[in-house]
Scaffold this motif. Structure first.
Motif, PDB file in Angstrom:
ATOM      1  N   SER A 237       0.865  -1.177   0.000  1.00 45.07           N
ATOM      2  CA  SER A 237       0.000   0.000   0.000  1.00 45.07           C
ATOM      3  C   SER A 237       0.905   1.232   0.000  1.00 45.07           C
ATOM      4  CB  SER A 237      -0.890   0.013   1.245  1.00 45.07           C
ATOM      5  OG  SER A 237      -1.756  -1.106   1.238  1.00 45.07           O
ATOM      6  N   ALA A 238       0.724   2.102  -0.991  1.00 46.60           N
ATOM      7  CA  ALA A 238       1.688   3.188  -1.225  1.00 46.60           C
ATOM      8  C   ALA A 238       1.903   4.088  -0.004  1.00 46.60           C
ATOM      9  CB  ALA A 238       1.221   4.024  -2.416  1.00 46.60           C
ATOM     10  N   CYS A 239       0.853   4.295   0.805  1.00 46.06           N
ATOM     11  CA  CYS A 239       1.001   5.203   1.947  1.00 46.06           C
ATOM     12  C   CYS A 239       2.010   4.670   2.966  1.00 46.06           C
ATOM     13  CB  CYS A 239      -0.343   5.460   2.610  1.00 46.06           C
ATOM     14  SG  CYS A 239      -1.200   3.960   3.119  1.00 46.06           S
TER      15      CYS A 239
ATOM     16  N   VAL B 149      -0.641   9.918  -0.083  1.00 49.08           N
ATOM     17  CA  VAL B 149      -1.791   9.539  -0.907  1.00 49.08           C
ATOM     18  C   VAL B 149      -3.052   9.298  -0.077  1.00 49.08           C
ATOM     19  CG1 VAL B 149      -0.499   8.543  -2.848  1.00 49.08           C
ATOM     20  CG2 VAL B 149      -0.958   7.125  -0.831  1.00 49.08           C
ATOM     21  N   ARG B 150      -2.970   9.511   1.234  1.00 46.08           N
ATOM     22  CA  ARG B 150      -4.151   9.238   2.068  1.00 46.08           C
ATOM     23  C   ARG B 150      -5.231  10.286   1.816  1.00 46.08           C
ATOM     24  NH1 ARG B 150      -3.949   8.362   7.817  1.00 46.08           N
ATOM     25  NH2 ARG B 150      -5.452   6.723   7.435  1.00 46.08           N
TER      26      ARG B 150
ATOM     27  N   VAL C 295       1.142   0.610  -4.648  1.00 51.65           N
ATOM     28  CA  VAL C 295      -0.187   0.747  -5.248  1.00 51.65           C
ATOM     29  C   VAL C 295      -1.079   1.512  -4.272  1.00 51.65           C
ATOM     30  CG1 VAL C 295      -2.219  -0.494  -6.117  1.00 51.65           C
ATOM     31  CG2 VAL C 295       0.062  -1.502  -6.426  1.00 51.65           C
ATOM     32  N   CYS C 296      -1.714   2.569  -4.745  1.00 48.73           N
ATOM     33  CA  CYS C 296      -2.770   3.207  -3.955  1.00 48.73           C
ATOM     34  C   CYS C 296      -4.065   3.069  -4.737  1.00 48.73           C
ATOM     35  CB  CYS C 296      -2.485   4.682  -3.670  1.00 48.73           C
ATOM     36  SG  CYS C 296      -3.896   5.411  -2.786  1.00 48.73           S
ATOM     37  N   PRO C 297      -4.905   2.111  -4.357  1.00 48.99           N
ATOM     38  CA  PRO C 297      -6.133   1.879  -5.117  1.00 48.99           C
ATOM     39  C   PRO C 297      -7.008   3.125  -5.243  1.00 48.99           C
ATOM     40  CG  PRO C 297      -5.753   0.097  -3.569  1.00 48.99           C
ATOM     41  CD  PRO C 297      -4.741   1.150  -3.261  1.00 48.99           C
ATOM     42  N   GLU C 298      -7.106   3.901  -4.166  1.00 45.07           N
ATOM     43  CA  GLU C 298      -8.039   5.037  -4.209  1.00 45.07           C
ATOM     44  C   GLU C 298      -7.555   6.130  -5.162  1.00 45.07           C
ATOM     45  OE1 GLU C 298      -9.117   6.054  -0.132  1.00 45.07           O
ATOM     46  OE2 GLU C 298      -9.401   3.928   0.307  1.00 45.07           O
TER      47      GLU C 298
ATOM     48  N   LYS D  29      -2.203  -1.949   4.085  1.00 37.18           N
ATOM     49  CA  LYS D  29      -2.472  -1.013   5.188  1.00 37.18           C
ATOM     50  C   LYS D  29      -3.742  -1.462   5.924  1.00 37.18           C
ATOM     51  CE  LYS D  29      -2.890   2.829   7.502  1.00 37.18           C
ATOM     52  NZ  LYS D  29      -3.831   2.172   8.412  1.00 37.18           N
TER      53      LYS D  29
ATOM     54  N   SER E 266      -8.164  -0.115   6.170  1.00 35.02           N
ATOM     55  CA  SER E 266      -8.610   0.672   5.012  1.00 35.02           C
ATOM     56  C   SER E 266      -9.740  -0.043   4.254  1.00 35.02           C
ATOM     57  CB  SER E 266      -7.416   0.881   4.072  1.00 35.02           C
ATOM     58  OG  SER E 266      -7.862   1.097   2.756  1.00 35.02           O
TER      59      SER E 266
ATOM     60  N   CYS F  15      -7.673  -1.251   1.202  1.00 35.50           N
ATOM     61  CA  CYS F  15      -6.488  -2.103   1.383  1.00 35.50           C
ATOM     62  C   CYS F  15      -6.558  -3.063   2.574  1.00 35.50           C
ATOM     63  CB  CYS F  15      -5.247  -1.229   1.561  1.00 35.50           C
ATOM     64  SG  CYS F  15      -4.783  -0.316   0.073  1.00 35.50           S
TER      65      CYS F  15
HETATM   66  S1  SF4 Z   1      -6.053   3.318  -0.529  1.00 33.79           S
HETATM   67 FE1  SF4 Z   1      -5.644   4.183   1.483  1.00 33.79          FE
HETATM   68  S2  SF4 Z   1      -4.592   2.538   2.576  1.00 33.79           S
HETATM   69 FE2  SF4 Z   1      -4.537   2.000   0.425  1.00 33.79          FE
HETATM   70  S3  SF4 Z   1      -2.589   2.848  -0.299  1.00 33.79           S
HETATM   71 FE3  SF4 Z   1      -4.123   4.406  -0.693  1.00 33.79          FE
HETATM   72  S4  SF4 Z   1      -4.037   5.689   1.122  1.00 33.79           S
HETATM   73 FE4  SF4 Z   1      -3.018   3.798   1.658  1.00 33.79          FE
END
Ligand code: SF4
Length: 322
Positions: free
Chosen positions: A14-16, A22-23, A47-50, A108, A111, A114
């Protein structure tokens, strides 16, 4: 000639957790162990899905909501429903990740995208959320790659879970190497021999079942089917960390290979060290270092290649805390 170092592993994350901002609130959740310590052995695929699904940063928070039998991914402040977009993107992203030779994935916790487990799911109407959800991207990942070692950064603070996850990642790497070379019955058996004690510490019956699978009970089974069945069993056995009792059994088994050649004082020292470990007075690294020393001095060939004796790089010090 210098000995080759540990392999460079490739893991998804998870990229954060790498410190990327990226949060939803524009922040991050950098994890020092992952970036600075384990990161020395890892090429991370962040990877940050959001963000990748197009939500932008900063953004209003999203959450999982239960609608009848279904779980949806929604942004309460705007009423937007991201379920279909996240599912479609998730399938494509996971397919791309499956082709990237990953050896593990760190997610992470908590989430709605994630989180691996116990993610909050809000009810249809008013009421408290239940803690039984899984992030929508994590679900797609774990469904598509059931044998990939996956953990959450929160659980990795537990020394037992951390050690087990990283041991699994290295086993996964060696499995992929064997797969790349093309499995034969002989190479599958060599793989099993090398991991026997690692498996024994976790589940002695499971280790024996896997041995039988490659022996008589697997006769006549095509090698690809055999490899698939073995891998599934391997994943199951490795999922649970070894207990102190499991490690003690393996240490006593190992001592059986070196004790005969020891003088009485060294033999007593070895027995005493294993007993101290059994009682929780010293960590696993103490008896294991002593055994490794005797194995090397006596040149016990069968044991020298055992993954159990060095499941991951020494410098990670993972065995100092279990
Ligand atoms: S979706 Fe949320 S938990 Fe997942 S990488 Fe992005 S910021 Fe982090």
């Amino acid at each position: 000639m210098s000995t080759p170092g540990p392999p460079k592993l490739r893991l998804g994350i998870s990229a954060c957790l790498l410190g990327q901002e990226v949060r939803y609130n524009g922040g991050h959740k950098r994890d020092a162990f992952l970036t600075d310590t384990f990161g020395r052995y890892v090429e991370w695929v962040a990877v940050c899905p959001e963000v990748e699904v197009g939500m932008g940063t900063p953004r209003p928070p999203i959450r999982l909501e239960r609608r009848g039998e279904e779980t949806r991914l929604v942004m309460p402040s705007t009423g937007e429903d991201y379920t279909d977009a996240m599912r479609a993107w998730g399938q494509r992203r996971v397919a791309a990740l499956a082709a990237m030779d990953l050896d593990g994935y760190v997610l992470k916790k908590d989430s709605p995208s994630c989180g691996m487990e116990r993610v909050k799911v809000y009810p249809d109407r008013e009421g408290a959320p239940s803690r039984d959800g899984r992030g929508m991207f994590a679900e797609a990942l774990m469904e598509r790659l059931p044998d990939l070692p996956v953990e959450e950064e929160g659980r990795l603070n537990d020394p037992l879970l951390r050690e087990n996850f990283i041991a699994r990642v290295f086993v996964h790497h060696r499995w992929r190497e064997g797969e790349k070379a093309g499995w034969t019955r002989a190479s599958l058996m060599r793989f099993h021999e090398r991991h026997k004690l690692l498996l024994m510490a976790r589940n002695q019956n499971g280790m024996r079942r896997l041995g039988r699978l490659l022996g008589d009970s697997g006769k006549g089974t095509p090698v690809t089917d055999l490899a698939a069945a073995y891998r599934q069993g391997l994943t199951e056995v490795l999922r649970r960390p070894a207990t102190r009792r499991g490690h003690t059994n393996v240490l006593m088994h190992l001592a059986g290979y070196v004790s005969d050649a020891l003088d009485p004082a060294d033999r007593a020292e070895l027995t005493e060290t294993i007993e101290r470990y059994r009682l929780g007075l010293v960590p696993l690294i103490v008896p294991l270092t002593l055994i490794r020393h005797h194995v090397r001095r006596q040149g016990v060939e069968y044991l020298q290649g055992q993954a159990y004796l060095e499941p991951h790089p020494y410098e990670l010090m993972l065995l100092n805390h279990v």
